[in-house]
Design an enzyme around this catalytic site. Structure first.
Site, PDB file in Angstrom:
ATOM      1  N   ASP A  33       0.852  -1.200   0.000  1.00 18.11           N
ATOM      2  CA  ASP A  33       0.000   0.000   0.000  1.00 18.11           C
ATOM      3  C   ASP A  33       0.883   1.243   0.000  1.00 18.11           C
ATOM      4  OD1 ASP A  33      -1.797   2.047   0.568  1.00 18.11           O
ATOM      5  OD2 ASP A  33      -2.052   1.451   2.665  1.00 18.11           O
ATOM      6  N   ASP A  35      -3.767   4.236   2.560  1.00 21.97           N
ATOM      7  CA  ASP A  35      -5.188   4.131   2.923  1.00 21.97           C
ATOM      8  C   ASP A  35      -5.570   2.737   3.415  1.00 21.97           C
ATOM      9  OD1 ASP A  35      -5.077   2.675   0.619  1.00 21.97           O
ATOM     10  OD2 ASP A  35      -6.619   3.783  -0.460  1.00 21.97           O
ATOM     11  N   ASP A  91      -2.058  -1.083  -3.730  1.00 22.83           N
ATOM     12  CA  ASP A  91      -2.327  -0.326  -4.956  1.00 22.83           C
ATOM     13  C   ASP A  91      -1.207  -0.546  -5.982  1.00 22.83           C
ATOM     14  OD1 ASP A  91      -0.292   1.265  -3.800  1.00 22.83           O
ATOM     15  OD2 ASP A  91      -1.809   2.461  -2.751  1.00 22.83           O
ATOM     16  N   ASP A 129     -10.945 -14.722 -16.344  1.00 22.91           N
ATOM     17  CA  ASP A 129     -11.776 -15.091 -15.204  1.00 22.91           C
ATOM     18  C   ASP A 129     -12.984 -15.904 -15.669  1.00 22.91           C
ATOM     19  OD1 ASP A 129     -12.270 -14.560 -12.290  1.00 22.91           O
ATOM     20  OD2 ASP A 129     -14.129 -13.698 -13.062  1.00 22.91           O
ATOM     21  N   GLU A 186      -8.915 -19.433 -16.391  1.00 25.38           N
ATOM     22  CA  GLU A 186      -9.379 -19.895 -15.091  1.00 25.38           C
ATOM     23  C   GLU A 186     -10.635 -20.712 -15.401  1.00 25.38           C
ATOM     24  OE1 GLU A 186     -11.575 -18.924 -10.932  1.00 25.38           O
ATOM     25  OE2 GLU A 186     -12.123 -17.978 -12.800  1.00 25.38           O
TER      26      GLU A 186
END
Ligand code: GLC
Length: 532
Positions: A29, A33, A37, A210, A269
């Site tokens: 991070d 926050d 990211d 996905d 996947e």
């Protein structure tokens, strides 16, 4: 088209690549926050380069209401502000390439977010409209249409249908916030071809697709006929999964990938009932790889493991594709815990790493497995966020998504500066990257060393495997290529065994003793040796 200079002609890099899965939310991070990211990932590229992997697969970072942590996409061509900007994505891809790392991004084509402009337009439009025809809207059953159109269940539990105010129902194989697209609609094909081009032009090296087995449903949407139909990464035969029609989409995408330079790849996947069905996703004109969940699901048992390995190799070879090996990801319990947890679980996980990295083909490493992280089983209730939780029998997937410990004495151990979105256990102090750097016997050093040997040894990666005869409960095989032979033995039994091992040890997951031409291999331990 953005050209990058990584690959000269046809390296077929994907046939033996080690691909590291970055679950962005939980990796690093940079903004403070509490949520990982893209700048965080970018700042840790030197770590990944030093670890010795070939590529990263980065989970979705697109604009999303985060009902399923990014697997509900509202804008496929932009980055969610939580994760950064499109420039951060460009910078990350460029920096990764400069470190010699390829980048695979996720694409989520089975469903969009319910906040996607298409779904919003579908809700505003009338039944039978072209806007509704991009999704799977149907009238309900029963006199007033108050029953769902069929008996399909959502992967997250409950019916796979939600009713809208005008009385129609829409299909969602996952959360209600993830409406399924209708892939019989040519508009959907055109839109996704354009999305793939957008990211290929930006320079990505491929896509993890996905729910690659879900886009096409059986004609007429027939009932399944029973309850408890589906589980995450399951192998059931169902009218909404693994339909032959999905392969047309993958052929279309393969042609698109091949129209770009630089050997861009597609990874499915796909939850398929059998290894044979899984291999169909990697036929020569389809995708390059498919995740091998049959291997991931195998218990810590030599004969069952051997059977899965043999079937995986046989079925992959039949379509001239590389086998792939995966032990953990963001959807399943981490394998340290699956293999028994605690000290025995870690011992087995370390042995499994040497097994996995010695097998022919390509391997996946889920972030944190190189640190031997276990599943976090006692997360405080108020932190739990997975949409699967409470909807199915499973406890949810938060426990495998706890952020990585990087350094320091207190949570969040250098993951970021503020309270992390899921808390890191205080005991992870000893498991941080910095702590393991200092310990030559750590799991981090084991992975680095294994990946170094794998890169340098001509017999590892792609190529043949020959089983050797070992004691009961032990897997033993040789990899021979380029005039050299590396052998691997894994003792999955409860007692120490003695194995014939002419040569010299290269790497072991735990203490092994040499006695002349033999090695004494303790329970749950793996060893690699160079056959001389
Ligand atoms: C895949 C993802 C999982 C997600 C689901 C729905 O299985 O790995 O995290 O919940 O698809 O998109």
């Amino acid at each position: 088209m953005t050209q990058h200079t990584l690959a000269p002609a046809a390296t077929r890099w994907w046939r033996d690549a080690v691909i590291y899965q970055v679950y962005v939310r939980s990796f690093a991070d940079a903004s403070g926050d509490g949520v990982g990211d893209l700048p965080g990932v970018r700042s840790r590229l030197p770590y990944l380069a030093e670890l010795g992997v070939d590529a990263l697969w980065i989970t979705p970072f697109y604009v999303s209401p985060m009902a399923d942590f990014g697997y509900d996409v509202a804008d496929y061509r932009d980055v969610d502000p939580l994760f950064g900007t499109l420039d951060d994505a460009r910078g990350l891809v460029a920096d990764a390439h400069a470190h010699g790392l390829r980048v695979i991004v996720d694409v989520v084509p089975n469903h969009t977010s319910d906040r996607h402009p298409w779904f919003q337009a579908a809700l505003a439009a009338a039944p039978g409209s072209p806007e509704r025809a991009r999704y799977v809207f149907r009238d309900g059953r029963g006199p007033d249409g108050a029953q769902p159109p069929n008996d399909w269940e959502s992967v997250f539990g409950g019916p796979a249908w939600t009713r809208v105010p005008d009385g129609q129902w829409y299909l969602h194989l996952f959360a209600p916030e993830q409406p399924d697209l209708d892939w019989d609609n040519p508009e959907v094909h055109a839109e996704f071809a354009d999305i793939l081009r957008f990211w290929l032009d930006l320079g990505v090296d491929g896509f993890r697709i996905d729910v690659a087995h879900g886009m096409v449903k059986a004609p007429g949407l027939p009932d399944v006929g029973h309850a408890n139909q589906v589980e995450m990464l399951g192998t059931a035969v169902l009218p909404y999964f693994d339909q032959d029609g999905v392969h047309e989409i993958h052929r279309e995408w393969r042609a698109l990938l091949d129209s770009y330079d630089g050997e861009r790849v597609g990874v499915a996947e796909a939850w398929a009932p059998t290894p044979e069905r899984l291999a169909r996703y990697t036929r020569p004109d389809e995708l390059h790889q498919a995740f091998n969940f049959h291997y991931l699901s195998a218990p810590w048992d030599a004969s069952e493991m051997r059977q899965v390995i043999d079937e995986s190799l046989r079925t992959a070879q039949a379509v001239a594709a590389p086998a792939t090996w995966v032990l953990s990801n963001h959807d399943v319990k981490r394998h340290v815990t699956r293999y028994g947890g605690g000290e025995p679980g870690l011992r087995r996980a370390r042995a499994a790493a040497l097994l996995t990295l010695a097998l022919p083909g390509s391997a996946y490493v889920y972030q944190g497995e190189e640190l031997g992280l276990p599943e976090v089983l006692d997360l405080p209730e108020e932190f739990l966020q997975d949409p699967q939780r409470g909807r199915g029998a499973d406890a949810g997937r938060d426990g495998c998504r706890v952020p990585l410990p990087w350094a320091g004495d207190e949570p969040p151990f250098g993951f970021g500066t503020g309270q992390s979105w899921l808390p890191l256990p205080p005991a992870w102090r000893a498991l941080s990257v910095a702590a393991q750097e200092r310990d030559p016997g750590s799991t981090l050093h084991l992975y680095r060393e294994a990946l170094r040997v794998r890169r340098e040894h001509p017999a590892l990666g792609d190529g043949p495997l020959r089983w050797l005869v070992g004691p009961p409960g032990t897997l033993m095989f040789a990899r021979e290529q380029g005039g050299r032979t590396l052998a691997c033995a894994v003792n999955m039994g409860e007692k120490s065994v003695r194995v014939a091992a002419y040569g010299s040890e290269v790497l072991a997951s735990g203490p092994v003793q040499r006695d002349g031409d033999c090695l004494e291999l303790p329970s749950d331990t793996a060893v690699w040796w160079e056959v001389l």
